[in-house]
Motif scaffolding. Structure first.
Motif, PDB file in Angstrom:
ATOM      1  N   ALA A   1      40.963  27.410  28.669  1.00 21.03           N
ATOM      2  CA  ALA A   1      39.674  27.256  29.353  1.00 21.03           C
ATOM      3  C   ALA A   1      38.621  26.715  28.389  1.00 21.03           C
ATOM      4  CB  ALA A   1      39.215  28.597  29.922  1.00 21.03           C
ATOM      5  N   GLN A   2      37.650  25.956  28.907  1.00 18.34           N
ATOM      6  CA  GLN A   2      36.511  25.532  28.107  1.00 18.34           C
ATOM      7  C   GLN A   2      35.615  26.740  27.807  1.00 18.34           C
ATOM      8  OE1 GLN A   2      36.042  22.434  26.890  1.00 18.34           O
ATOM      9  NE2 GLN A   2      37.990  21.813  27.819  1.00 18.34           N
ATOM     10  N   GLY A   3      34.905  26.668  26.683  1.00 23.76           N
ATOM     11  CA  GLY A   3      34.103  27.820  26.272  1.00 23.76           C
ATOM     12  C   GLY A   3      33.085  28.252  27.303  1.00 23.76           C
ATOM     13  N   GLY A   4      32.340  27.286  27.880  1.00 28.02           N
ATOM     14  CA  GLY A   4      31.339  27.631  28.885  1.00 28.02           C
ATOM     15  C   GLY A   4      31.949  28.203  30.140  1.00 28.02           C
ATOM     16  N   ALA A   5      33.080  27.631  30.581  1.00 26.30           N
ATOM     17  CA  ALA A   5      33.745  28.129  31.780  1.00 26.30           C
ATOM     18  C   ALA A   5      34.301  29.536  31.549  1.00 26.30           C
ATOM     19  CB  ALA A   5      34.871  27.181  32.182  1.00 26.30           C
ATOM     20  N   ALA A   6      34.847  29.781  30.359  1.00 24.69           N
ATOM     21  CA  ALA A   6      35.360  31.107  30.042  1.00 24.69           C
ATOM     22  C   ALA A   6      34.235  32.137  30.035  1.00 24.69           C
ATOM     23  CB  ALA A   6      36.064  31.083  28.686  1.00 24.69           C
ATOM     24  N   ALA A   7      33.082  31.763  29.460  1.00 24.36           N
ATOM     25  CA  ALA A   7      31.937  32.673  29.446  1.00 24.36           C
ATOM     26  C   ALA A   7      31.461  32.970  30.862  1.00 24.36           C
ATOM     27  CB  ALA A   7      30.803  32.078  28.612  1.00 24.36           C
ATOM     28  N   SER A   8      31.458  31.958  31.730  1.00 25.41           N
ATOM     29  CA  SER A   8      31.040  32.164  33.118  1.00 25.41           C
ATOM     30  C   SER A   8      31.976  33.130  33.838  1.00 25.41           C
ATOM     31  CB  SER A   8      31.004  30.827  33.861  1.00 25.41           C
ATOM     32  OG  SER A   8      30.082  29.951  33.260  1.00 25.41           O
ATOM     33  N   ALA A   9      33.285  32.993  33.603  1.00 25.37           N
ATOM     34  CA  ALA A   9      34.251  33.887  34.243  1.00 25.37           C
ATOM     35  C   ALA A   9      34.054  35.321  33.785  1.00 25.37           C
ATOM     36  CB  ALA A   9      35.673  33.417  33.938  1.00 25.37           C
TER      37      ALA A   9
ATOM     38  N   VAL B   1      39.532  39.278  37.478  1.00 27.33           N
ATOM     39  CA  VAL B   1      39.318  38.147  36.579  1.00 27.33           C
ATOM     40  C   VAL B   1      39.956  36.885  37.160  1.00 27.33           C
ATOM     41  CG1 VAL B   1      39.622  37.263  34.243  1.00 27.33           C
ATOM     42  CG2 VAL B   1      39.249  39.703  34.602  1.00 27.33           C
ATOM     43  N   VAL B   2      41.147  37.026  37.707  1.00 26.41           N
ATOM     44  CA  VAL B   2      41.835  35.871  38.304  1.00 26.41           C
ATOM     45  C   VAL B   2      41.026  35.314  39.469  1.00 26.41           C
ATOM     46  CG1 VAL B   2      43.880  35.153  39.605  1.00 26.41           C
ATOM     47  CG2 VAL B   2      44.137  36.584  37.567  1.00 26.41           C
TER      48      VAL B   2
ATOM     49  N   GLN C   1      48.508  33.423  33.449  1.00 26.33           N
ATOM     50  CA  GLN C   1      47.915  33.323  32.118  1.00 26.33           C
ATOM     51  C   GLN C   1      46.557  34.019  32.052  1.00 26.33           C
ATOM     52  OE1 GLN C   1      47.823  29.368  30.512  1.00 26.33           O
ATOM     53  NE2 GLN C   1      50.007  29.015  30.809  1.00 26.33           N
ATOM     54  N   VAL C   2      45.770  33.912  33.118  1.00 23.36           N
ATOM     55  CA  VAL C   2      44.478  34.601  33.162  1.00 23.36           C
ATOM     56  C   VAL C   2      44.689  36.115  33.134  1.00 23.36           C
ATOM     57  CG1 VAL C   2      42.389  34.975  34.515  1.00 23.36           C
ATOM     58  CG2 VAL C   2      43.384  32.691  34.370  1.00 23.36           C
ATOM     59  N   ALA C   3      45.661  36.599  33.907  1.00 18.56           N
ATOM     60  CA  ALA C   3      45.950  38.032  33.923  1.00 18.56           C
ATOM     61  C   ALA C   3      46.414  38.506  32.548  1.00 18.56           C
ATOM     62  CB  ALA C   3      47.010  38.336  34.977  1.00 18.56           C
TER      63      ALA C   3
ATOM     64  N   LEU D   1      40.601  33.653  27.000  1.00 17.26           N
ATOM     65  CA  LEU D   1      40.609  32.600  28.007  1.00 17.26           C
ATOM     66  C   LEU D   1      40.555  31.212  27.372  1.00 17.26           C
ATOM     67  CD1 LEU D   1      38.248  34.145  30.723  1.00 17.26           C
ATOM     68  CD2 LEU D   1      40.726  33.831  30.865  1.00 17.26           C
ATOM     69  N   THR D   2      39.800  31.081  26.299  1.00 13.84           N
ATOM     70  CA  THR D   2      39.762  29.781  25.610  1.00 13.84           C
ATOM     71  C   THR D   2      41.099  29.474  24.951  1.00 13.84           C
ATOM     72  OG1 THR D   2      38.789  30.848  23.656  1.00 13.84           O
ATOM     73  CG2 THR D   2      37.273  29.836  25.220  1.00 13.84           C
ATOM     74  N   LEU D   3      41.781  30.489  24.466  1.00 13.51           N
ATOM     75  CA  LEU D   3      43.083  30.261  23.830  1.00 13.51           C
ATOM     76  C   LEU D   3      44.140  29.804  24.829  1.00 13.51           C
ATOM     77  CD1 LEU D   3      43.284  33.226  21.275  1.00 13.51           C
ATOM     78  CD2 LEU D   3      42.894  30.799  20.791  1.00 13.51           C
TER      79      LEU D   3
END
Length: 309
Positions: free
Chosen positions: A272-280, A220-221, A235-237, A267-269
C-alpha cells in the motif's frame, strides 16, 4: 447489619463510584483532545469512502463485543447474565483506551466476575484462561494467513545472544517463583479442565477467541476495500494480525501510537502507498475506538451506578 449502617455504606459507595466515573471522563476527554487531528483526518477520508464497505466494517466492529462476551463466558464454568456480560464487554473496550496493556478491560471484567459471585482468585484465573486462548487463537490465525500468503511475512533475525539471555531470564524467574508459579499453574489448569468438561463452554471459549481477532481483521479489510486499496484481503488481514501482535510489545492505552505505526508499516510492506495505508488505519481507529468511546463511557457509568461493576 442495622438499616442505618447499610444506608451509610451505600451513601459512601455512591460518591466513590461517581468519582471513579469522573476520572474516567476526564481521561477520555484529554485523550480525545490530544488526538483530535487524527479523528478529524479520519472522518474526512471516510466521508468519501464506499458506504457499503463501511457498513460491513461497522457491523464487524459491533460483532467483536459479542465475541468477547462469548469468550469470557466460555472461560467460566458457571453461566453469566448474558445481557450484562455483553454490556460489560462494551464498557471494557472503552476502559481499555485509558489504561495500557489491556488493564482497563481486565479490571472491568474482574470486577464484573466478582460481582457475579466468583472469588477474586477464580475470576483472575478466568481472565488468564481467556487471554491464553486469545493468544493461541491469534497465533493460529497468523499461521493460517501466512501459509495462504507465502513470502509476505518474514520473521526478524534473532541473534543467539538474545535467545540465550531470554532463556536465562525465564529460567531464573521460574526458579525464583517456583512455589507461587506452581500454585498458579495448578489453579489455571484446574479451571481449564472444568471449562473443557462442558462442550458448550469449550465452543464458546475457542469460538469467541478465534472470532474476535478475525473480526478486527475484517474491519481493516472492509475499510481498505472502502478506500480502494489495491491489496488482496488475505494480505491485509495478515498485516493486521502481525501488527497487532507486535504492538503488544509496546503497551499503550488502546494501542494508540504503537498499533497505528505498526499497522501503517505492515500495510506499506504488503504494497500500500503510505497515505492510503494511513487512511485505512485512521478509518479502522475511528470505527473501533473513537466512535464507540462515548457510548462505551456512558455504559461504563451506568454499570457502575447500578452496581453491576
Amino acid at each position: 447489619m442495622p438499616p442505618g449502617a447499610a444506608t451509610t455504606t451505600v451513601s459512601r459507595r455512591v460518591p466513590l463510584q461517581a468519582a471513579v466515573t469522573l476520572v474516567v471522563v476526564v481521561c477520555v476527554g484529554c485523550l480525545a483532545r490530544r488526538h483530535w487531528s487524527v479523528i478529524a483526518a479520519g472522518a474526512d477520508r471516510l466521508a468519501v469512502a464506499d458506504r457499503g464497505w463501511l457498513l460491513v466494517a461497522a457491523v464487524a466492529t459491533a460483532a467483536t463485543w459479542g465475541c468477547s462476551a462469548l469468550a469470557q463466558q466460555g472461560a467460566v464454568a458457571r453461566p453469566l447474565p448474558a445481557g450484562r456480560l455483553m454490556a460489560v464487554q462494551f464498557a471494557a473496550s472503552a476502559a481499555n483506551h485509558v489504561l495500557p496493556a489491556g488493564l482497563g478491560a481486565g479490571a472491568v471484567n474482574l470486577r464484573f466476575l466478582t460481582r457475579c459471585g466468583l472469588p477474586v482468585a477464580r475470576s483472575a484465573t478466568a481472565l488468564g484462561v481467556k487471554a491464553t486462548a486469545g493468544a493461541v487463537s491469534r497465533c493460529f490465525l497468523i499461521a493460517v494467513f501466512a501459509s495462504a500468503c507465502p513470502g509476505v511475512l518474514r520473521l526478524p533475525h534473532v541473534s543467539p545472544t538474545v535467545v540465550a539471555v531470554t532463556v536465562g531470564v525465564v529460567v531464573a524467574a521460574v526458579a525464583l517463583l517456583s512455589g507461587p508459579l506452581r500454585r498458579a499453574l495448578r489453579a489455571v489448569l484446574a479451571d481449564v479442565r472444568a471449562v473443557h468438561e462442558v462442550p458448550a463452554r469449550t465452543a464458546a471459549l475457542w469460538g469467541g477467541s478465534v472470532a474476535f481477532p478475525s473480526l478486527h481483521a475484517a474491519v481493516v479489510v472492509a475499510v481498505a476495500q472502502a478506500l480502494e486499496l489495491p491489496l488482496p484481503p488475505a494480505q491485509v488481514a495478515l498485516a493486521y494480525l502481525a501488527a497487532s501482535s507486535a504492538a503488544v510489545l509496546l503497551p499503550t492505552p488502546g494501542g494508540i501510537g504503537s498499533l497505528d505505526a505498526a499497522l501503517i508499516l505492515a500495510l506499506t510492506l504488503v504494497g500500500a502507498q503510505g497515505g492510503a495505508a494511513a487512511s485505512a488505519v485512521l478509518g479502522y481507529r475511528l470505527l473501533t475506538m473513537w466512535l464507540p468511546l462515548l457510548p462505551g463511557l456512558v455504559t461504563l457509568g451506568v454499570l457502575v451506578r447500578r452496581r453491576v461493576l
